[in-house]
Design a protein around this motif. Structure first.
Motif, PDB file in Angstrom:
ATOM      1  N   ALA A 182      27.859  91.709  51.611  1.00 16.69           N
ATOM      2  CA  ALA A 182      26.779  90.310  51.769  1.00 16.69           C
ATOM      3  C   ALA A 182      27.361  89.721  51.350  1.00 16.69           C
ATOM      4  O   ALA A 182      26.506  88.872  50.291  1.00 16.69           O
ATOM      5  CB  ALA A 182      25.775  91.364  50.465  1.00 16.69           C
ATOM      6  N   GLU A 183      27.311  88.700  52.407  1.00 24.64           N
ATOM      7  CA  GLU A 183      27.202  87.005  51.619  1.00 24.64           C
ATOM      8  C   GLU A 183      25.913  86.029  51.703  1.00 24.64           C
ATOM      9  O   GLU A 183      25.756  86.237  53.149  1.00 24.64           O
ATOM     10  CB  GLU A 183      28.673  86.757  52.898  1.00 24.64           C
ATOM     11  CG  GLU A 183      28.954  85.446  52.229  1.00 24.64           C
ATOM     12  CD  GLU A 183      30.180  84.638  53.610  1.00 24.64           C
ATOM     13  OE1 GLU A 183      30.519  83.451  53.127  1.00 24.64           O
ATOM     14  OE2 GLU A 183      30.860  85.226  54.170  1.00 24.64           O
ATOM     15  N   ARG A 184      25.586  86.289  51.200  1.00 28.64           N
ATOM     16  CA  ARG A 184      24.452  84.980  50.689  1.00 28.64           C
ATOM     17  C   ARG A 184      23.341  85.430  52.077  1.00 28.64           C
ATOM     18  O   ARG A 184      22.740  84.349  52.541  1.00 28.64           O
ATOM     19  CB  ARG A 184      25.171  83.434  50.993  1.00 28.64           C
ATOM     20  CG  ARG A 184      26.627  83.073  50.351  1.00 28.64           C
ATOM     21  CD  ARG A 184      26.908  81.895  50.742  1.00 28.64           C
ATOM     22  NE  ARG A 184      27.569  81.581  49.585  1.00 28.64           N
ATOM     23  CZ  ARG A 184      28.365  80.774  48.405  1.00 28.64           C
ATOM     24  NH1 ARG A 184      27.684  79.531  48.399  1.00 28.64           N
ATOM     25  NH2 ARG A 184      29.765  80.480  47.611  1.00 28.64           N
ATOM     26  N   ARG A 185      22.927  85.994  52.102  1.00 31.49           N
ATOM     27  CA  ARG A 185      22.001  86.162  52.969  1.00 31.49           C
ATOM     28  C   ARG A 185      20.297  86.301  52.388  1.00 31.49           C
ATOM     29  O   ARG A 185      19.720  85.521  53.451  1.00 31.49           O
ATOM     30  CB  ARG A 185      21.997  87.889  52.834  1.00 31.49           C
ATOM     31  CG  ARG A 185      22.818  89.050  53.570  1.00 31.49           C
ATOM     32  CD  ARG A 185      22.387  90.313  53.352  1.00 31.49           C
ATOM     33  NE  ARG A 185      23.623  90.945  53.600  1.00 31.49           N
ATOM     34  CZ  ARG A 185      23.334  92.300  53.692  1.00 31.49           C
ATOM     35  NH1 ARG A 185      22.606  93.012  53.573  1.00 31.49           N
ATOM     36  NH2 ARG A 185      24.826  93.120  54.920  1.00 31.49           N
ATOM     37  N   GLY A 186      20.362  85.553  51.752  1.00 31.77           N
ATOM     38  CA  GLY A 186      18.947  84.932  51.365  1.00 31.77           C
ATOM     39  C   GLY A 186      18.428  85.760  50.719  1.00 31.77           C
ATOM     40  O   GLY A 186      18.491  87.267  50.569  1.00 31.77           O
ATOM     41  N   LEU A 187      17.048  84.901  49.828  1.00 24.32           N
ATOM     42  CA  LEU A 187      16.346  86.292  49.657  1.00 24.32           C
ATOM     43  C   LEU A 187      15.317  87.146  50.429  1.00 24.32           C
ATOM     44  O   LEU A 187      15.217  86.751  51.755  1.00 24.32           O
ATOM     45  CB  LEU A 187      15.241  85.767  48.623  1.00 24.32           C
ATOM     46  CG  LEU A 187      15.061  84.942  47.544  1.00 24.32           C
ATOM     47  CD1 LEU A 187      13.853  84.606  46.804  1.00 24.32           C
ATOM     48  CD2 LEU A 187      16.026  86.172  46.593  1.00 24.32           C
ATOM     49  N   PRO A 188      14.865  88.323  50.198  1.00 21.64           N
ATOM     50  CA  PRO A 188      14.324  89.185  51.579  1.00 21.64           C
ATOM     51  C   PRO A 188      13.131  88.537  51.741  1.00 21.64           C
ATOM     52  O   PRO A 188      12.634  88.057  51.128  1.00 21.64           O
ATOM     53  CB  PRO A 188      14.877  90.624  51.189  1.00 21.64           C
ATOM     54  CG  PRO A 188      15.334  90.978  49.778  1.00 21.64           C
ATOM     55  CD  PRO A 188      15.376  89.164  49.450  1.00 21.64           C
ATOM     56  N   GLY A 189      12.595  88.778  53.136  1.00 23.64           N
ATOM     57  CA  GLY A 189      11.288  88.188  53.203  1.00 23.64           C
ATOM     58  C   GLY A 189      10.251  88.834  52.244  1.00 23.64           C
ATOM     59  O   GLY A 189       8.978  88.492  52.414  1.00 23.64           O
ATOM     60  N   ASP A 190      10.408  90.150  52.349  1.00 24.12           N
ATOM     61  CA  ASP A 190       9.398  90.735  51.548  1.00 24.12           C
ATOM     62  C   ASP A 190      10.018  91.564  50.223  1.00 24.12           C
ATOM     63  O   ASP A 190       9.814  92.587  49.695  1.00 24.12           O
ATOM     64  CB  ASP A 190       9.658  92.198  51.828  1.00 24.12           C
ATOM     65  CG  ASP A 190      10.363  93.140  53.064  1.00 24.12           C
ATOM     66  OD1 ASP A 190      11.963  92.391  52.379  1.00 24.12           O
ATOM     67  OD2 ASP A 190      10.541  94.346  53.499  1.00 24.12           O
ATOM     68  N   VAL A 191      11.286  90.158  49.284  1.00 21.16           N
ATOM     69  CA  VAL A 191      10.812  90.672  48.312  1.00 21.16           C
ATOM     70  C   VAL A 191      10.133  90.893  47.237  1.00 21.16           C
ATOM     71  O   VAL A 191       9.081  90.680  47.551  1.00 21.16           O
ATOM     72  CB  VAL A 191      11.883  89.295  47.630  1.00 21.16           C
ATOM     73  CG1 VAL A 191      11.184  88.553  47.473  1.00 21.16           C
ATOM     74  CG2 VAL A 191      12.985  89.684  46.471  1.00 21.16           C
ATOM     75  N   SER A 192      10.420  91.751  46.726  1.00 22.10           N
ATOM     76  CA  SER A 192       9.803  91.897  44.909  1.00 22.10           C
ATOM     77  C   SER A 192       8.356  90.694  44.482  1.00 22.10           C
ATOM     78  O   SER A 192       9.164  89.483  44.711  1.00 22.10           O
ATOM     79  CB  SER A 192       9.834  93.245  44.329  1.00 22.10           C
ATOM     80  OG  SER A 192      10.761  92.248  42.796  1.00 22.10           O
ATOM     81  N   ASP A 193       7.469  91.165  43.611  1.00 22.70           N
ATOM     82  CA  ASP A 193       7.040  90.136  43.412  1.00 22.70           C
ATOM     83  C   ASP A 193       6.988  89.136  41.730  1.00 22.70           C
ATOM     84  O   ASP A 193       8.134  88.134  41.394  1.00 22.70           O
ATOM     85  CB  ASP A 193       4.952  89.793  43.246  1.00 22.70           C
ATOM     86  CG  ASP A 193       4.521  89.604  44.442  1.00 22.70           C
ATOM     87  OD1 ASP A 193       4.653  89.801  45.153  1.00 22.70           O
ATOM     88  OD2 ASP A 193       3.572  90.516  43.630  1.00 22.70           O
TER      89      ASP A 193
END
Length: 205
Positions: A60-71
């Motif tokens: 899981a190399e530096r995928r960024g925050l998920p677009g639907d990350v929790s508030d």
């Protein structure tokens, strides 16, 4: 200077719906309460490609925050700042080959002790004090990381003690004593909701 990990275990489940009637991700547990060591650099490299890379491909190399990350996760990330955000689901963690040899030896020596029945039982990893250096005929510095100088399978015996150079594995880098509580939380949630609906979202400071 050390690098700290921040993040949350998140879950998405059908009985928690947003205003549009859709299920959404919510933060279940803060890593602050799940890890003993928040500067576990070996694990950061192994899982997320942070503080160096490898050996082996980080899952899981530096995928960024998920677009639907929790508030809650988004708000905490915005407040603290950081870098190298990433995420990994429980399903992906289960698919990791934890015990397969990585393309590098373990630099630390593995220690075994003979049981009363004559079997060799693992007693630890890494050498303490000067005994291993004496047995191996090494100076103190070389004795700290013998896997860098000797091939896998090299052994030194000292009575009921056995010292051995062994392959490096992900399980050695991502230590159960540090990550076991986080894995237990994720595993329990996945048993109820499914492995693809439970994830770890992280970033580093």
């Amino acid at each position: 200077m050390g690098t700290d990990i921040n993040g949350f275990v998140e879950c998405r489940c059908d009985h928690r719906l947003d205003d549009d009637g859709e299920p959404f991700w919510h933060a279940v547990a803060d890593l602050e309460h799940l890890l003993r060591d928040h500067q576990d650099h070996d694990a950061f490299r192994c899982l997320f490609g942070v503080r160096g890379r490898g050996p082996g491909e980080p899952p899981a190399e530096r995928r960024g925050l998920p677009g639907d990350v929790s508030d809650r996760t988004r708000a905490e990330y915005g407040e603290l700042g950081g870098h190298s955000a990433s995420w990994i689901t429980w399903a992906e963690l289960e698919a990791v080959d934890w015990d397969g040899p990585l393309p590098a030896p373990d630099p630390h020596v593995h220690v075994y002790r003979r049981t009363p029945g004559g079997e060799w039982e693992r007693a630890g990893r890494g050498s303490e004090g000067t005994r291993f250096a004496e047995v191996a005929g090494l100076d103190a510095r070389a004795a700290l990381l013998p896997g860098l100088s000797f091939p896998v399978g090299t052994e030194w015996r000292d009575g009921d003690l056995l010292f051995r150079v062994e392959p490096l594995t992900r399980r050695l880098l991502v230590r159960e004593e540090n990550w076991g509580t986080a894995w237990a939380v994720m595993r329990s949630l996945a048993e109820r909701h499914g492995g693809d609906l439970v994830r770890l979202v992280v970033w580093f400071t």
